[in-house]
Enzyme design. Structure first.
Site, short mmCIF file in Angstrom:
data_model
loop_
_atom_site.label_atom_id
_atom_site.label_comp_id
_atom_site.label_asym_id
_atom_site.label_seq_id
_atom_site.Cartn_x
_atom_site.Cartn_y
_atom_site.Cartn_z
N GLU A 275 47.22 9.66 -18.44
CA GLU A 275 47.42 9.60 -19.01
C GLU A 275 47.05 9.95 -20.48
O GLU A 275 47.04 10.45 -21.81
CB GLU A 275 48.25 7.54 -19.17
CG GLU A 275 49.23 8.22 -18.47
CD GLU A 275 50.56 8.74 -18.48
OE1 GLU A 275 50.72 8.37 -19.76
OE2 GLU A 275 51.20 9.65 -17.31
N TRP A 278 47.20 13.52 -21.13
CA TRP A 278 48.17 13.43 -22.37
C TRP A 278 47.93 13.66 -24.01
O TRP A 278 47.94 14.07 -24.49
CB TRP A 278 49.44 12.71 -21.81
CG TRP A 278 50.35 13.58 -20.88
CD1 TRP A 278 50.61 12.55 -19.27
CD2 TRP A 278 51.57 13.90 -21.17
NE1 TRP A 278 51.53 13.31 -19.30
CE2 TRP A 278 51.97 14.41 -19.73
CE3 TRP A 278 51.21 15.18 -21.86
CZ2 TRP A 278 52.84 15.40 -19.69
CZ3 TRP A 278 52.95 15.70 -21.36
CH2 TRP A 278 52.69 16.04 -20.33
N TRP A 306 70.07 20.37 -37.10
CA TRP A 306 69.91 18.27 -36.79
C TRP A 306 71.25 17.72 -38.34
O TRP A 306 71.74 17.89 -38.99
CB TRP A 306 69.00 17.74 -36.51
CG TRP A 306 68.17 18.55 -35.66
CD1 TRP A 306 67.20 19.61 -36.20
CD2 TRP A 306 68.22 18.62 -34.00
NE1 TRP A 306 66.86 19.71 -34.52
CE2 TRP A 306 67.03 18.86 -33.32
CE3 TRP A 306 69.05 17.14 -33.35
CZ2 TRP A 306 67.07 18.96 -32.33
CZ3 TRP A 306 68.64 17.16 -32.35
CH2 TRP A 306 67.41 17.55 -31.84
N ASN A 341 56.44 2.62 -23.79
CA ASN A 341 56.61 4.10 -23.67
C ASN A 341 57.56 4.69 -22.75
O ASN A 341 58.62 5.26 -23.51
CB ASN A 341 55.16 4.91 -22.09
CG ASN A 341 55.59 5.84 -22.59
OD1 ASN A 341 55.43 7.03 -22.84
ND2 ASN A 341 55.74 6.65 -21.09
N TRP A 359 64.51 14.78 -35.31
CA TRP A 359 63.71 14.52 -34.46
C TRP A 359 62.91 13.69 -35.68
O TRP A 359 61.90 12.93 -35.54
CB TRP A 359 62.95 15.04 -33.65
CG TRP A 359 62.38 16.08 -34.05
CD1 TRP A 359 63.55 17.24 -34.23
CD2 TRP A 359 61.10 16.81 -33.95
NE1 TRP A 359 62.43 18.72 -34.62
CE2 TRP A 359 61.08 18.33 -35.03
CE3 TRP A 359 60.23 16.27 -34.65
CZ2 TRP A 359 60.02 18.65 -35.15
CZ3 TRP A 359 59.19 16.07 -35.05
CH2 TRP A 359 59.38 17.80 -35.77
N TRP A 382 58.19 12.87 -29.84
CA TRP A 382 58.74 13.50 -30.36
C TRP A 382 59.43 14.69 -29.99
O TRP A 382 60.81 14.75 -29.56
CB TRP A 382 58.91 13.02 -31.32
CG TRP A 382 59.27 11.93 -32.21
CD1 TRP A 382 58.43 11.53 -32.33
CD2 TRP A 382 60.68 11.41 -32.19
NE1 TRP A 382 59.05 9.38 -32.61
CE2 TRP A 382 60.32 9.61 -32.43
CE3 TRP A 382 62.34 11.56 -31.96
CZ2 TRP A 382 61.69 8.67 -32.25
CZ3 TRP A 382 62.85 10.51 -32.13
CH2 TRP A 382 62.87 9.06 -32.21
P1 FAD Z 1 49.20 3.08 -21.13
O1 FAD Z 1 50.38 3.69 -20.40
O2 FAD Z 1 48.55 2.55 -20.62
O3 FAD Z 1 48.05 3.89 -21.33
C1 FAD Z 1 47.23 4.19 -21.85
C2 FAD Z 1 46.73 5.31 -22.63
O4 FAD Z 1 46.93 6.93 -22.57
C3 FAD Z 1 47.80 5.74 -23.79
O5 FAD Z 1 46.96 4.57 -24.69
C4 FAD Z 1 47.70 6.46 -24.48
O6 FAD Z 1 45.99 6.04 -25.40
C5 FAD Z 1 47.67 7.16 -23.67
N1 FAD Z 1 48.68 7.40 -23.15
C6 FAD Z 1 49.65 7.01 -22.61
N2 FAD Z 1 50.73 8.28 -22.75
C7 FAD Z 1 50.91 9.03 -23.33
C8 FAD Z 1 51.70 9.86 -23.51
N3 FAD Z 1 52.63 10.24 -23.45
N4 FAD Z 1 51.35 11.10 -24.66
C9 FAD Z 1 49.75 10.56 -25.43
N5 FAD Z 1 49.30 9.69 -24.78
C10 FAD Z 1 49.48 8.55 -23.95
N6 FAD Z 1 50.84 7.15 -28.19
C11 FAD Z 1 50.46 6.90 -29.02
O7 FAD Z 1 48.78 6.51 -28.81
N7 FAD Z 1 50.46 7.03 -30.46
C12 FAD Z 1 51.85 7.31 -31.32
O8 FAD Z 1 51.97 6.96 -32.32
C13 FAD Z 1 52.88 7.73 -29.99
N8 FAD Z 1 54.14 8.04 -30.04
C14 FAD Z 1 54.46 8.49 -28.89
C15 FAD Z 1 56.05 8.74 -29.47
C16 FAD Z 1 56.93 9.00 -28.29
C17 FAD Z 1 58.64 9.22 -28.79
C18 FAD Z 1 56.38 8.93 -27.28
C19 FAD Z 1 57.88 9.46 -25.74
C20 FAD Z 1 55.30 8.20 -26.95
C21 FAD Z 1 54.97 8.15 -27.72
N9 FAD Z 1 52.92 7.79 -27.24
C22 FAD Z 1 52.53 7.46 -28.40
C23 FAD Z 1 52.94 7.77 -26.37
C24 FAD Z 1 52.60 6.14 -25.31
O9 FAD Z 1 54.42 6.15 -25.75
C25 FAD Z 1 51.79 5.53 -26.03
O10 FAD Z 1 50.56 5.62 -25.80
C26 FAD Z 1 51.91 4.28 -25.05
O11 FAD Z 1 52.87 3.13 -24.80
C27 FAD Z 1 51.12 3.51 -25.43
O12 FAD Z 1 50.66 1.87 -24.42
P2 FAD Z 1 49.70 1.64 -23.43
O13 FAD Z 1 48.29 2.09 -24.67
O14 FAD Z 1 49.47 0.51 -22.73
O15 FAD Z 1 49.16 3.25 -22.57
#
Ligand code: FAD
Length: 473
Positions: A275, A278, A306, A341, A359, A382
């Site tokens: 993650e 990502w 859209w 997420n 979007w 997105w």
């Molecule tokens: P954890 O599951 O604990 O993950 C650890 C870290 O990994 C996160 O803090 C984040 O830095 C990174 N990470 C995890 N998943 C993703 C991912 N899919 N993409 C990029 N980094 C990721 N994340 C943001 O930080 N900012 C946003 O503005 C953002 N917008 C999003 C919009 C959409 C439509 C989607 C589908 C995902 C988005 N994410 C975003 C990714 C993800 O949803 C969040 O990082 C995550 O929910 C944060 O919670 P956590 O720290 O508990 O994540």
């Protein structure tokens, strides 16, 4: 006396800070002093300040308090970027150089270019560093020098690269170097105090909380992360995104702390590290497609027509679509400034594939509400959900909000928490309340169409329309 300035931006911490660490090395070698500062653009200080800016400024406020308690002088300089830098150099000609952590994308990149030119035009040096990501965009490339477009091969290459170690900063030595510059008026302090003081007091901010969050996550939830990270009713993820956004913690500290933890099973750890990759991947995509805030990375989809239907947009924003899992996710976002997420994926799919809305409207709404808003990750997420990015979900694979709900919130625990109108609805109907007959609605204290909306669209019909819309291109 020799002087260097360190410009803090979205890196509000004192440990493992690349620009600060390099500035300290230079200051110690040259027996120089440091000017630490944040430049506050007055246009952020409006009445209509949104959740993400609120959260950011409260973190800044706390960070300044932290510096004060450690006798580390920190300056808040209010004004437009060019004016602040011009007056800084004119008032303090002894500043020889500037250090800061670079932005590789978006507004930050453009602002940095302007500032660097201004500094160099005034015959000062400027040193910038890649600090916000484990690997900056230019570090992970194909053998032929091209950027990756798809995550899996990117991740394979990313995994093999050495990761920089966290940088320890001696705060006592920093306190001696980081001096107060009396010539600089602390004109932003009062404004910041007013904004920060008005916020409800929250505990989930700042460097100390970020470290605490990292430690409790790794000791309590890391091992099962891969099993629980998709269940919104369970506290299964790290909640570190807000801290990575403000820079209260660095991704290096997170990565190395997690890596050295001993676990019986590696799967949770491996999934978590993926993650973090990502996050780097989406930054690299944004560098590769600098227009992707407004334009689909996949150019086949530039011409999609859209919808921009306001009524539907409002129903989605307010969590009143009639699909409980979508509504619960949106209400979590509105209440907490954070959304799980799995729900970000479900709600984004619903906006684009069920409502057929642009979007960009969803991206914009998330940007206003998320305390962890990162342009690259948000745009990437997105475009992934709308099937228009470089590594998107194929357009014919449309999320079914009912199936997703049954799978990831089987008992409806999460739905009941955020959609109280449905709290007495039997588990058999919690994902599809419109299937209750009159007696069942009465028993559940929920009249569908009055207390909770009827489904505003029919999923299977909308799914067909979405697929046709893509096929037509
Ligand atoms: P954890 O599951 O604990 O993950 C650890 C870290 O990994 C996160 O803090 C984040 O830095 C990174 N990470 C995890 N998943 C993703 C991912 N899919 N993409 C990029 N980094 C990721 N994340 C943001 O930080 N900012 C946003 O503005 C953002 N917008 C999003 C919009 C959409 C439509 C989607 C589908 C995902 C988005 N994410 C975003 C990714 C993800 O949803 C969040 O990082 C995550 O929910 C944060 O919670 P956590 O720290 O508990 O994540």
């Amino acid at each position: 006396m020799k002087t260097a300035a360190v410009w803090f931006r979205r890196d509000l911490r004192l440990q493992d800070h690349t620009a600060l660490s390099n500035a300290m090395k230079w200051a110690e070698k040259n027996d120089a002093r440091l000017l630490l500062f944040f430049q506050m653009n007055p246009h952020f200080l409006s009445d209509s300040i949104d959740k993400r800016h609120q959260y950011f400024f409260q973190t800044l406020y706390l960070f300044m308090k932290e510096c004060e308690s450690k006798n580390i002088a920190f300056h808040l300089l209010s004004g437009e970027t060019d004016k602040v830098f011009t007056s800084l150099i004119d008032n303090l000609p002894e500043i020889e150089m500037f250090f800061f952590n670079e932005d590789e994308t978006g507004y930050g990149k453009k602002r940095d270019e302007v500032v660097m030119k201004l500094i160099q035009d005034k015959n000062r040096k400027v040193y910038t560093f890649q600090d916000h990501f484990l690997h900056g965009a230019q570090e992970v490339k194909k053998q032929n020098g091209e950027f990756y477009k798809v995550f899996t091969p990117y991740y394979r290459a990313w995994r093999q690269l050495d990761k920089s170690r966290p940088l320890q900063i001696n705060l006592k030595a920093l306190a001696e170097r980081a001096r107060r510059f009396e010539k600089l008026t602390a004109d932003g302090n009062r404004e910041l105090e007013v904004i920060a003081g008005d916020f409800e007091k929250r505990e989930d901010i700042g460097e100390a909380d970020a470290l605490k969050t990292l430690k409790s996550f790794t000791s309590e939830r890391l091992e099962d992360y891969h099993k629980k990270r998709d269940l919104p009713a369970v506290n299964g993820t790290s909640k570190l995104s807000r801290h990575l956004k403000t820079g209260a913690i660095s991704p290096r500290t997170v990565y190395h702390y997690v890596s050295q933890i001993e676990v019986v099973q590696d799967s949770g750890k491996e999934t978590f590290v993926k993650e973090l990759a990502w996050r780097d991947f989406y930054n690299m995509v944004y560098v590769q497609f600098p227009n992707s805030a407004v334009e689909e990375a996949d150019e086949r989809y530039h011409k999609i027509n859209w919808s921009r239907n306001n009524e539907r947009l409002k129903a989605w924003c307010d969590g009143k679509t009639g699909y409980p899992i979508v509504d619960a996710g949106m209400r979590q976002l509105n209440a907490e400034g954070w959304m799980h997420n799995r729900l970000r994926m479900i709600t984004a799919s619903f906006l684009t594939k069920d409502y057929l809305l642009d979007w960009r409207l969803g991206e914009e709404y998330f940007a206003k509400k998320l305390v962890d808003y990162e342009p690259a990750s948000n745009i990437g997420g997105w475009q992934w959900a709308a099937s228009v990015g470089t590594d998107a979900v194929p357009y014919f694979r449309v999320f079914n909000p009912v199936t997703q709900s049954k799978r990831f919130d089987p008992d409806g625990e999460f739905i009941r928490k955020y959609v109280p109108e449905l709290k007495d609805v039997d588990a058999r109907f919690i994902h599809e309340p419109w299937k209750m007959n009159n007696d069942q609605q009465k028993q559940a204290n929920c009249r569908v169409g009055e207390d909770y909306p009827e489904p505003t669209v029919e999923h299977s019909e909308q799914r067909k329309k979405a697929i046709e819309m893509f096929k037509g291109l």
